[in-house]
Enzyme design. Sequence first.
Site, PDB file in Angstrom:
ATOM      1  N   ASP A 138     -20.509   8.092  27.245  1.00 19.39           N
ATOM      2  CA  ASP A 138     -21.811   8.404  27.844  1.00 19.39           C
ATOM      3  C   ASP A 138     -22.933   7.958  26.892  1.00 19.39           C
ATOM      4  OD1 ASP A 138     -22.771  10.821  30.123  1.00 19.39           O
ATOM      5  OD2 ASP A 138     -24.218  10.034  28.689  1.00 19.39           O
TER       6      ASP A 138
ATOM      7  N   ASN B  21     -20.615  16.891  38.641  1.00 23.21           N
ATOM      8  CA  ASN B  21     -21.785  17.337  39.401  1.00 23.21           C
ATOM      9  C   ASN B  21     -21.831  16.688  40.776  1.00 23.21           C
ATOM     10  OD1 ASN B  21     -22.650  18.758  37.093  1.00 23.21           O
ATOM     11  ND2 ASN B  21     -23.698  16.954  36.285  1.00 23.21           N
TER      12      ASN B  21
ATOM     13  N   GLN C 201     -26.494  16.170  39.601  1.00 23.66           N
ATOM     14  CA  GLN C 201     -26.021  14.782  39.716  1.00 23.66           C
ATOM     15  C   GLN C 201     -27.225  13.850  39.697  1.00 23.66           C
ATOM     16  OE1 GLN C 201     -23.656  13.903  43.243  1.00 23.66           O
ATOM     17  NE2 GLN C 201     -22.935  11.959  42.397  1.00 23.66           N
TER      18      GLN C 201
ATOM     19  N   HIS D  76     -18.326  10.687  39.294  1.00 24.22           N
ATOM     20  CA  HIS D  76     -17.865  10.537  37.903  1.00 24.22           C
ATOM     21  C   HIS D  76     -17.521  11.904  37.343  1.00 24.22           C
ATOM     22  CE1 HIS D  76     -22.241  10.975  37.930  1.00 24.22           C
ATOM     23  NE2 HIS D  76     -22.101  11.658  36.806  1.00 24.22           N
TER      24      HIS D  76
ATOM     25  N   HIS E 149     -17.379  14.089  33.768  1.00 24.70           N
ATOM     26  CA  HIS E 149     -17.762  14.182  32.356  1.00 24.70           C
ATOM     27  C   HIS E 149     -16.629  14.838  31.569  1.00 24.70           C
ATOM     28  CE1 HIS E 149     -22.227  13.701  32.940  1.00 24.70           C
ATOM     29  NE2 HIS E 149     -21.906  14.101  34.152  1.00 24.70           N
TER      30      HIS E 149
HETATM   31  P1  5GP Z   1     -24.783  13.149  36.153  1.00 28.48           P
HETATM   32  O1  5GP Z   1     -26.055  13.834  35.739  1.00 28.48           O
HETATM   33  O2  5GP Z   1     -25.006  12.248  37.348  1.00 28.48           O
HETATM   34  O3  5GP Z   1     -23.612  14.059  36.339  1.00 28.48           O
HETATM   35  O4  5GP Z   1     -24.372  12.252  34.915  1.00 28.48           O
HETATM   36  C1  5GP Z   1     -24.841  10.981  34.683  1.00 28.48           C
HETATM   37  C2  5GP Z   1     -24.470  10.634  33.244  1.00 28.48           C
HETATM   38  O5  5GP Z   1     -24.473   9.242  33.110  1.00 28.48           O
HETATM   39  C3  5GP Z   1     -25.436  11.185  32.202  1.00 28.48           C
HETATM   40  O6  5GP Z   1     -24.717  11.977  31.264  1.00 28.48           O
HETATM   41  C4  5GP Z   1     -26.036   9.934  31.560  1.00 28.48           C
HETATM   42  O7  5GP Z   1     -26.237  10.085  30.173  1.00 28.48           O
HETATM   43  C5  5GP Z   1     -24.999   8.888  31.863  1.00 28.48           C
HETATM   44  N1  5GP Z   1     -25.517   7.549  32.050  1.00 28.48           N
HETATM   45  C6  5GP Z   1     -26.533   7.187  32.880  1.00 28.48           C
HETATM   46  N2  5GP Z   1     -26.710   5.852  32.839  1.00 28.48           N
HETATM   47  C7  5GP Z   1     -25.768   5.363  31.981  1.00 28.48           C
HETATM   48  C8  5GP Z   1     -25.457   4.046  31.534  1.00 28.48           C
HETATM   49  O8  5GP Z   1     -26.073   3.037  31.916  1.00 28.48           O
HETATM   50  N3  5GP Z   1     -24.410   3.929  30.664  1.00 28.48           N
HETATM   51  C9  5GP Z   1     -23.706   5.016  30.222  1.00 28.48           C
HETATM   52  N4  5GP Z   1     -22.702   4.792  29.369  1.00 28.48           N
HETATM   53  N5  5GP Z   1     -23.987   6.274  30.617  1.00 28.48           N
HETATM   54  C10 5GP Z   1     -25.004   6.443  31.482  1.00 28.48           C
END
Ligand code: 5GP
Length: 138
Positions: free
Chosen positions: A32, A88, A95, A101, A103
């Site tokens: 991440d 999420n 989300q 995805h 985590h």
């Molecule tokens: P969500 O909030 O949708 O559950 O999680 C999205 C996650 O994706 C966040 O923890 C954020 O840091 C990560 N993330 C968003 N864009 C990128 C990216 O371009 N590359 C990587 N490696 N992580 C990302």
Amino acid sequence: MREEDCIFCKIANGGIPSETIYEDDMFRVIMDLGPASKGHALILPKQHYRDICDLDEEMAAKVLPLAAKIGAAMKKALGCSGFNVVQNNGKEAGQTVFHFHVHLIPRYEEGPAMVSWMPGKASPEELAQTGAAIRSAL
Ligand code: 5GP
Ligand code: ZN
């Protein structure tokens, strides 16, 4: 299916470079970019699914064993004492990227501490009413 404008479709399929720790024909697991703790990783399916409700059975059956495999490797490699599996669904649930995805967040004795929920209170009647509402929608 892949979506043109989906950043995780691009990352999962190699169109955007990422720090990859595991890859097979169905998944890519990446670090991440904004880690909650050292080693925070994301399991990305190569196909586009919006959230957990969109998964097919094969994907759903494979994702938790993969989470266990990566989590076990984190414990060995990083010395974390445990890890959270967080997933999420929907904006209000946190989300921000609408490509399913998972985590994997290593947890260490020394922290960082993470915010959790405050346990609330509910009467047996409330639990019964809410439980019945969900059951009726299954
Ligand atoms: P969500 O909030 O949708 O559950 O999680 C999205 C996650 O994706 C966040 O923890 C954020 O840091 C990560 N993330 C968003 N864009 C990128 C990216 O371009 N590359 C990587 N490696 N992580 C990302
Ligand atoms: Zn996608």
